[in-house]
Design a protein around this motif. Structure first.
Motif, short mmCIF file in Angstrom:
data_model
loop_
_atom_site.label_atom_id
_atom_site.label_comp_id
_atom_site.label_asym_id
_atom_site.label_seq_id
_atom_site.Cartn_x
_atom_site.Cartn_y
_atom_site.Cartn_z
N MET A 78 30.30 47.72 39.28
CA MET A 78 30.75 46.52 40.00
C MET A 78 32.07 45.99 39.44
SD MET A 78 27.31 44.28 40.72
CE MET A 78 27.02 44.05 38.98
N TRP A 79 32.18 46.04 38.10
CA TRP A 79 33.37 45.43 37.49
C TRP A 79 34.60 46.31 37.65
CZ3 TRP A 79 34.65 45.28 31.65
CH2 TRP A 79 35.68 44.38 31.40
N LEU A 80 34.47 47.60 37.29
CA LEU A 80 35.63 48.50 37.37
C LEU A 80 35.83 49.04 38.78
CD1 LEU A 80 35.22 50.56 34.07
CD2 LEU A 80 36.60 48.53 34.48
N GLY A 81 34.81 48.89 39.66
CA GLY A 81 34.97 49.40 41.03
C GLY A 81 36.04 48.68 41.81
N THR A 82 36.39 47.48 41.39
CA THR A 82 37.46 46.74 42.09
C THR A 82 38.84 47.19 41.65
OG1 THR A 82 37.38 45.00 40.40
CG2 THR A 82 35.97 44.74 42.33
N ALA A 83 38.92 47.80 40.44
CA ALA A 83 40.24 48.22 39.93
C ALA A 83 40.46 49.72 40.04
CB ALA A 83 40.38 47.80 38.47
N MET A 84 39.42 50.50 40.31
CA MET A 84 39.53 51.96 40.41
C MET A 84 38.49 52.44 41.41
SD MET A 84 37.80 53.12 36.79
CE MET A 84 38.99 52.14 35.86
N PRO A 85 38.60 53.66 41.85
CA PRO A 85 37.58 54.19 42.78
C PRO A 85 36.20 54.13 42.11
CG PRO A 85 39.51 55.59 42.78
CD PRO A 85 39.72 54.62 41.69
N TRP A 86 35.19 53.84 42.94
CA TRP A 86 33.85 53.67 42.39
C TRP A 86 33.30 54.94 41.75
CZ3 TRP A 86 29.69 56.47 43.91
CH2 TRP A 86 29.77 57.16 45.13
N THR B 266 34.56 37.30 32.74
CA THR B 266 35.52 37.40 33.84
C THR B 266 34.87 37.19 35.19
OG1 THR B 266 35.17 39.80 33.89
CG2 THR B 266 37.00 38.96 32.54
N ALA B 267 33.54 37.08 35.21
CA ALA B 267 32.86 36.87 36.50
C ALA B 267 33.17 35.47 37.02
CB ALA B 267 31.36 37.08 36.36
N GLU B 268 33.33 35.38 38.31
CA GLU B 268 33.64 34.10 38.92
C GLU B 268 32.40 33.21 39.03
OE1 GLU B 268 35.44 34.90 42.64
OE2 GLU B 268 37.26 35.82 41.77
N ALA B 269 31.23 33.82 39.10
CA ALA B 269 30.00 33.05 39.24
C ALA B 269 28.93 33.64 38.32
CB ALA B 269 29.52 33.04 40.69
N SER B 270 27.95 32.81 38.00
CA SER B 270 26.79 33.24 37.19
C SER B 270 27.20 33.79 35.82
CB SER B 270 25.95 34.28 37.93
OG SER B 270 25.52 33.79 39.19
N THR B 271 28.16 33.13 35.18
CA THR B 271 28.61 33.58 33.86
C THR B 271 27.46 33.47 32.83
OG1 THR B 271 30.87 32.88 34.34
CG2 THR B 271 30.27 33.18 32.02
N GLY B 272 26.76 32.36 32.89
CA GLY B 272 25.65 32.18 31.95
C GLY B 272 24.56 33.22 32.12
N ALA B 273 24.25 33.58 33.36
CA ALA B 273 23.21 34.58 33.60
C ALA B 273 23.62 35.94 33.07
CB ALA B 273 22.91 34.66 35.09
N TRP B 274 24.88 36.32 33.25
CA TRP B 274 25.34 37.61 32.73
C TRP B 274 25.37 37.62 31.19
CZ3 TRP B 274 25.07 41.67 35.50
CH2 TRP B 274 25.25 41.64 36.89
N LEU B 275 25.78 36.50 30.62
CA LEU B 275 25.75 36.44 29.16
C LEU B 275 24.32 36.51 28.62
CD1 LEU B 275 28.45 33.71 28.33
CD2 LEU B 275 28.56 36.16 27.82
N ALA B 276 23.37 35.98 29.38
CA ALA B 276 21.98 35.98 28.92
C ALA B 276 21.40 37.38 28.81
CB ALA B 276 21.13 35.13 29.87
N VAL B 277 21.94 38.34 29.59
CA VAL B 277 21.42 39.72 29.54
C VAL B 277 22.35 40.64 28.78
CG1 VAL B 277 20.16 39.43 31.69
CG2 VAL B 277 22.51 40.28 31.75
N LEU C 199 21.47 48.35 33.63
CA LEU C 199 22.33 47.17 33.71
C LEU C 199 23.77 47.52 33.36
CD1 LEU C 199 22.48 44.11 34.14
CD2 LEU C 199 21.99 43.83 31.71
N THR C 200 23.96 48.33 32.34
CA THR C 200 25.32 48.72 31.94
C THR C 200 26.00 49.51 33.05
OG1 THR C 200 24.65 48.80 29.62
CG2 THR C 200 26.66 49.95 30.21
N LEU C 201 25.27 50.46 33.63
CA LEU C 201 25.84 51.27 34.71
C LEU C 201 26.21 50.38 35.91
CD1 LEU C 201 26.56 54.05 35.84
CD2 LEU C 201 24.18 54.26 36.61
N ALA C 202 25.33 49.46 36.27
CA ALA C 202 25.60 48.59 37.41
C ALA C 202 26.81 47.70 37.16
CB ALA C 202 24.37 47.74 37.72
N VAL C 203 26.90 47.14 35.95
CA VAL C 203 28.02 46.27 35.63
C VAL C 203 29.33 47.03 35.63
CG1 VAL C 203 29.05 44.91 33.77
CG2 VAL C 203 26.66 44.56 34.38
N VAL C 204 29.33 48.24 35.07
CA VAL C 204 30.56 49.03 35.03
C VAL C 204 31.03 49.37 36.45
CG1 VAL C 204 31.55 51.26 34.36
CG2 VAL C 204 30.20 49.95 32.73
#
Length: 288
Positions: free
Chosen positions: A26-34, A89-100, A19-24
């Motif tokens: 997806m989240w940082l992939g928009t601001a830097m090369p994946w 900072t997620a635009e959608a599913s904030t509660g679901a991300w906080l839950a994990v 989960l940590t790897l996927a979030v990093v």
């Protein structure tokens, strides 16, 4: 037995790392090369995995390192912070991300529980010995309770029998006293009657002139009722006298008499003592 704690810890660690790897990524992939985001994620997971492996190695050796533990918790907090920041900072599913977001901390807590399990684990032989000791203590307590209940029931039965016997004796005495009282009253009435006096005078005067016989009543007085405990007989023996008497009866034959034989001879000789005192005296004599 270790599988009960190590499997949940391993599973939670794997899920939190993925989960940590996927979030990093997806989240940082928009601001830097994946690829860079992938390296950052692998760095967080790798540092966490490295400190965890070192902690497990020290635990296997019976050792512990506070700095290593602090570094491991730091990586867990970093991973949790990344998940929380992504959720906020997620635009959608904030509660679901906080839950994990709590999964990295939960994984570290499970490894802590597993370490405590290992430090307090016992072998099968030790557990069997502990269960045997506990069972023996329960058996002894149950036997002691049964013995006390039996002795109490025996003493209660004896006291009931003595009380009933005393009540019967008192009833017979009262009935006899009532009958004698009526007879005495009848005799008194006959003695004081005029016809009786004339009859006695007519009988005794020809034999002994000038003498009038007088009919004296038999002596009659009140009786004292027998109390319920009067059947005990002799006064209670002291502990020293009771022990000496038990020892003398016990060694009156060779081999020494058993408790039941000694008690029977003790009662047959006319001595009196409660079952509890007699058994206690027997134990003291045998232990001496």
């Amino acid at each position: 037995m270790n599988a009960k704690t190590v499997l949940p810890a391993v599973g939670m660690t794997a899920v939190s790392m993925v989960l940590t790897l996927a979030v990093v990524v997806m989240w940082l992939g928009t601001a830097m090369p994946w690829p860079v985001a992938l390296v950052v994620g692998l760095g967080i997971d790798g540092g966490w995995l490295a400190t965890l492996a070192y902690e497990r190695r020290l635990a296997a050796q019976g050792d512990h390192s506070t700095p290593v533990t602090a570094v491991g918790w730091s990586f867990g907090l970093i991973a949790t912070g990344v998940l929380i920041a992504h959720a906020l900072t997620a635009e959608a599913s904030t509660g679901a991300w906080l839950a994990v977001a709590w999964l990295p901390i939960a994984a570290k807590a499970l490894w802590l529980v597993h370490g405590l399990w290992e430090r307090t684990a016992l072998t099968g032989e030790a557990l069997d010995a502990i269960q045997g000791i506990q069972q023996e203590a329960r058996d002894e307590a149950a036997v002691a309770r049964a013995r006390l209940r039996s002795e109490a029931a025996t003493e209660e039965t004896r006291l009931t029998a003595v009380t009933q016997a005393g009540a019967r004796v008192a009833h017979v005495q009262a009935k006899t006293a009532n009958t004698l009282s009526k007879a005495w009253s009848t005799l008194e009435s006959a003695r004081e009657g005029e016809d009786t006096a004339r009859a006695l005078t007519s009988v005794t005067r020809p034999v002994t002139p000038g003498v009038t016989s007088r009919w004296e009543l038999p002596v009659w007085g009140p009786t004292e009722p027998v109390s319920a405990f009067a059947l005990e007989g002799a006064p209670a023996l002291s502990d020293e006298a009771l022990e000496a008497l038990v020892d003398r009866i016990r060694h009156s034959e060779t081999p020494a008499l058993s408790y039941r034989e000694m008690a029977n001879r003790f009662r047959a000789a006319g001595h009196s003592a409660s079952e509890v005192r007699l058994r206690a005296a027997w134990k003291r004599v045998v232990a001496a």
